[in-house]
Design a protein around this motif. Structure first.
Motif, mmCIF file in Angstrom:
data_model
loop_
_atom_site.group_PDB
_atom_site.id
_atom_site.type_symbol
_atom_site.label_atom_id
_atom_site.label_comp_id
_atom_site.label_asym_id
_atom_site.label_seq_id
_atom_site.Cartn_x
_atom_site.Cartn_y
_atom_site.Cartn_z
ATOM 1 N N LEU A 79 27.610 -40.958 88.163
ATOM 2 C CA LEU A 79 26.466 -41.532 87.457
ATOM 3 C C LEU A 79 26.283 -43.004 87.815
ATOM 4 C CD1 LEU A 79 26.835 -39.862 83.938
ATOM 5 C CD2 LEU A 79 25.018 -39.463 85.622
ATOM 6 N N ARG A 80 27.379 -43.715 87.972
ATOM 7 C CA ARG A 80 27.282 -45.127 88.364
ATOM 8 C C ARG A 80 26.664 -45.244 89.765
ATOM 9 N NH1 ARG A 80 32.143 -46.385 87.524
ATOM 10 N NH2 ARG A 80 32.924 -46.067 89.639
ATOM 11 N N ASN A 81 27.106 -44.393 90.688
ATOM 12 C CA ASN A 81 26.536 -44.413 92.035
ATOM 13 C C ASN A 81 25.049 -44.074 92.006
ATOM 14 O OD1 ASN A 81 28.978 -45.054 93.246
ATOM 15 N ND2 ASN A 81 29.523 -42.934 93.670
ATOM 16 N N ALA A 82 24.694 -43.068 91.202
ATOM 17 C CA ALA A 82 23.286 -42.684 91.095
ATOM 18 C C ALA A 82 22.456 -43.838 90.557
ATOM 19 C CB ALA A 82 23.138 -41.453 90.204
ATOM 20 N N TYR A 83 22.951 -44.479 89.494
ATOM 21 C CA TYR A 83 22.218 -45.593 88.891
ATOM 22 C C TYR A 83 21.994 -46.715 89.907
ATOM 23 C CZ TYR A 83 21.037 -49.465 85.806
ATOM 24 O OH TYR A 83 20.398 -50.532 85.229
ATOM 25 N N GLU A 84 23.046 -47.106 90.604
ATOM 26 C CA GLU A 84 22.942 -48.227 91.533
ATOM 27 C C GLU A 84 21.994 -47.923 92.686
ATOM 28 O OE1 GLU A 84 26.982 -48.970 92.589
ATOM 29 O OE2 GLU A 84 27.457 -50.017 90.698
ATOM 30 N N LEU A 85 22.057 -46.702 93.193
ATOM 31 C CA LEU A 85 21.174 -46.333 94.302
ATOM 32 C C LEU A 85 19.721 -46.218 93.849
ATOM 33 C CD1 LEU A 85 23.490 -43.774 96.081
ATOM 34 C CD2 LEU A 85 22.410 -45.741 97.203
ATOM 35 N N TYR A 86 19.487 -45.562 92.721
ATOM 36 C CA TYR A 86 18.116 -45.491 92.205
ATOM 37 C C TYR A 86 17.566 -46.901 91.983
ATOM 38 C CZ TYR A 86 18.083 -40.434 90.947
ATOM 39 O OH TYR A 86 18.073 -39.058 90.955
ATOM 40 N N ALA A 87 18.359 -47.746 91.333
ATOM 41 C CA ALA A 87 17.894 -49.097 91.007
ATOM 42 C C ALA A 87 17.583 -49.899 92.273
ATOM 43 C CB ALA A 87 18.935 -49.822 90.162
ATOM 44 N N SER A 88 18.303 -49.630 93.352
ATOM 45 C CA SER A 88 18.089 -50.371 94.597
ATOM 46 C C SER A 88 16.754 -50.040 95.248
ATOM 47 C CB SER A 88 19.221 -50.078 95.588
ATOM 48 O OG SER A 88 19.072 -48.802 96.187
ATOM 49 N N THR A 89 16.109 -48.960 94.801
ATOM 50 C CA THR A 89 14.836 -48.547 95.414
ATOM 51 C C THR A 89 13.619 -49.111 94.688
ATOM 52 O OG1 THR A 89 14.451 -46.532 94.079
ATOM 53 C CG2 THR A 89 15.935 -46.335 95.973
ATOM 54 N N ILE A 90 13.790 -49.583 93.461
ATOM 55 C CA ILE A 90 12.649 -49.912 92.610
ATOM 56 C C ILE A 90 11.723 -50.949 93.243
ATOM 57 C CG2 ILE A 90 11.937 -50.932 90.415
ATOM 58 C CD1 ILE A 90 12.890 -48.070 90.143
ATOM 59 N N ASP A 91 12.274 -52.087 93.657
ATOM 60 C CA ASP A 91 11.431 -53.142 94.231
ATOM 61 C C ASP A 91 10.749 -52.670 95.512
ATOM 62 O OD1 ASP A 91 12.094 -54.830 92.165
ATOM 63 O OD2 ASP A 91 13.633 -55.925 93.294
ATOM 64 N N ASP A 92 11.473 -51.909 96.338
ATOM 65 C CA ASP A 92 10.890 -51.431 97.593
ATOM 66 C C ASP A 92 9.756 -50.440 97.332
ATOM 67 O OD1 ASP A 92 12.613 -52.983 99.080
ATOM 68 O OD2 ASP A 92 14.060 -51.364 99.413
ATOM 69 N N LEU A 93 9.961 -49.510 96.415
ATOM 70 C CA LEU A 93 8.916 -48.536 96.098
ATOM 71 C C LEU A 93 7.677 -49.230 95.540
ATOM 72 C CD1 LEU A 93 11.061 -45.685 94.492
ATOM 73 C CD2 LEU A 93 9.950 -45.646 96.741
ATOM 74 N N ARG A 94 7.897 -50.258 94.721
ATOM 75 C CA ARG A 94 6.759 -51.001 94.174
ATOM 76 C C ARG A 94 6.024 -51.754 95.288
ATOM 77 N NH1 ARG A 94 9.310 -53.249 90.307
ATOM 78 N NH2 ARG A 94 8.672 -51.787 88.690
ATOM 79 N N ARG A 95 6.774 -52.376 96.186
ATOM 80 C CA ARG A 95 6.156 -53.098 97.297
ATOM 81 C C ARG A 95 5.390 -52.144 98.208
ATOM 82 N NH1 ARG A 95 10.348 -55.078 99.039
ATOM 83 N NH2 ARG A 95 10.767 -53.667 100.778
ATOM 84 N N GLU A 96 5.936 -50.944 98.408
ATOM 85 C CA GLU A 96 5.276 -49.940 99.247
ATOM 86 C C GLU A 96 4.126 -49.240 98.524
ATOM 87 O OE1 GLU A 96 8.608 -47.455 100.116
ATOM 88 O OE2 GLU A 96 9.619 -48.997 101.309
ATOM 89 N N GLU A 97 3.971 -49.535 97.227
ATOM 90 C CA GLU A 97 2.951 -48.902 96.377
ATOM 91 C C GLU A 97 3.104 -47.380 96.371
ATOM 92 O OE1 GLU A 97 -0.920 -50.377 97.466
ATOM 93 O OE2 GLU A 97 -0.471 -52.395 96.736
#
Length: 237
Positions: A149-167
């Motif tokens: 769960l910790r690995n999942a959280y960290e990896l998901y969280a690492s995508t947020i800014d990129d996904l927002r920038r990519e719209e």
């Protein structure tokens, strides 16, 4: 129980994959390319029929045959990773193999920044996170479950800014939902609510079909935090 987002059921996943098989097969007109497309088609037919023990080695053979063509190989690895993750609910031992495929794709993307590829690095990291997320639900060892769960959280969280920038709004909504669920499973209900609020807001803004289910999940979480004050499903965020 609300299901983690991203992958369809195996049949739907393979249908999507079969649609994209043709470009892989046609990308190379050399005779040596024909067996690769045949192995892929046979593998997906066998997987749909439930004969995974025969199907998976065919994927592996096709991937090995594309070693000299890293772009095509990465396309197939991504597809194979989707199949393995879809099968993971029945065969948890396949989740690590799925992660290996996605990690190889991510390495390929990162090795040549700017090189066109149909999936962004953020999308692939989300796929890796999803394997940890799904696998954790089947893990009996509490320490391993916590680590997944910790690995999942960290990896998901690492995508947020990129996904927002990519719209990439739909994947951003899905990822926000998934982080919320990971937080709930970790016992962090307040943060789970924060992420579900973001998912619901994105659903509303962009008309995504998950709005009703995401709102129901958000309502259920709010009622867990404040059981004395039930929240109506149409309560504004």
């Amino acid at each position: 129980m609300f299901q983690a987002r991203w992958l369809p059921a195996l049949g739907a996943a393979l249908l999507t994959l079969q649609i994209s098989t043709l470009p892989l097969a046609q990308a190379d007109s050399r005779p040596a390319g024909a067996p690769v497309s045949e192995w892929i088609a046979e593998a997906e037919t066998l997987a749909l029929a439930g004969d995974y023990d025969t199907a998976l080695p065919l994927y592996e053979r096709a991937i090995a045959a594309l070693t000299a063509e890293p772009h095509r190989q990465s396309q197939l690895r991504y597809r194979y990773g989707i199949v393995l993750t879809a099968l993971g609910g029945q065969r948890p031992d396949l989740y690590p193999l799925a992660r290996h495929q996605f990690e190889a794709v991510l390495e390929y993307i990162n090795s040549a920044p700017g090189l066109p590829f149909e999936h962004s690095a953020a999308r692939v990291r989300s796929a890796i996170a999803h394997t940890y997320h799904q696998h954790s639900a089947l893990q009996d060892n509490p320490s391993k479950r916590i680590a997944m769960l910790r690995n999942a959280y960290e990896l998901y969280a690492s995508t947020i800014d990129d996904l927002r920038r990519e719209e990439d709004w739909q994947n951003l909504a899905i990822t926000s939902f998934n982080i919320g669920q990971v937080c709930e499973w970790q016992g962090n209900l307040e943060e789970a609510i924060d992420w579900l609020e973001q998912a619901v807001e994105l659903d509303r803004q962009h008309g995504f079909a998950d709005l009703e289910e995401d709102q129901a999940y958000l309502t259920a979480l709010r009622e867990l935090v404040n059981p004395e004050r039930p929240v109506a499903e149409n309560t504004a965020i």
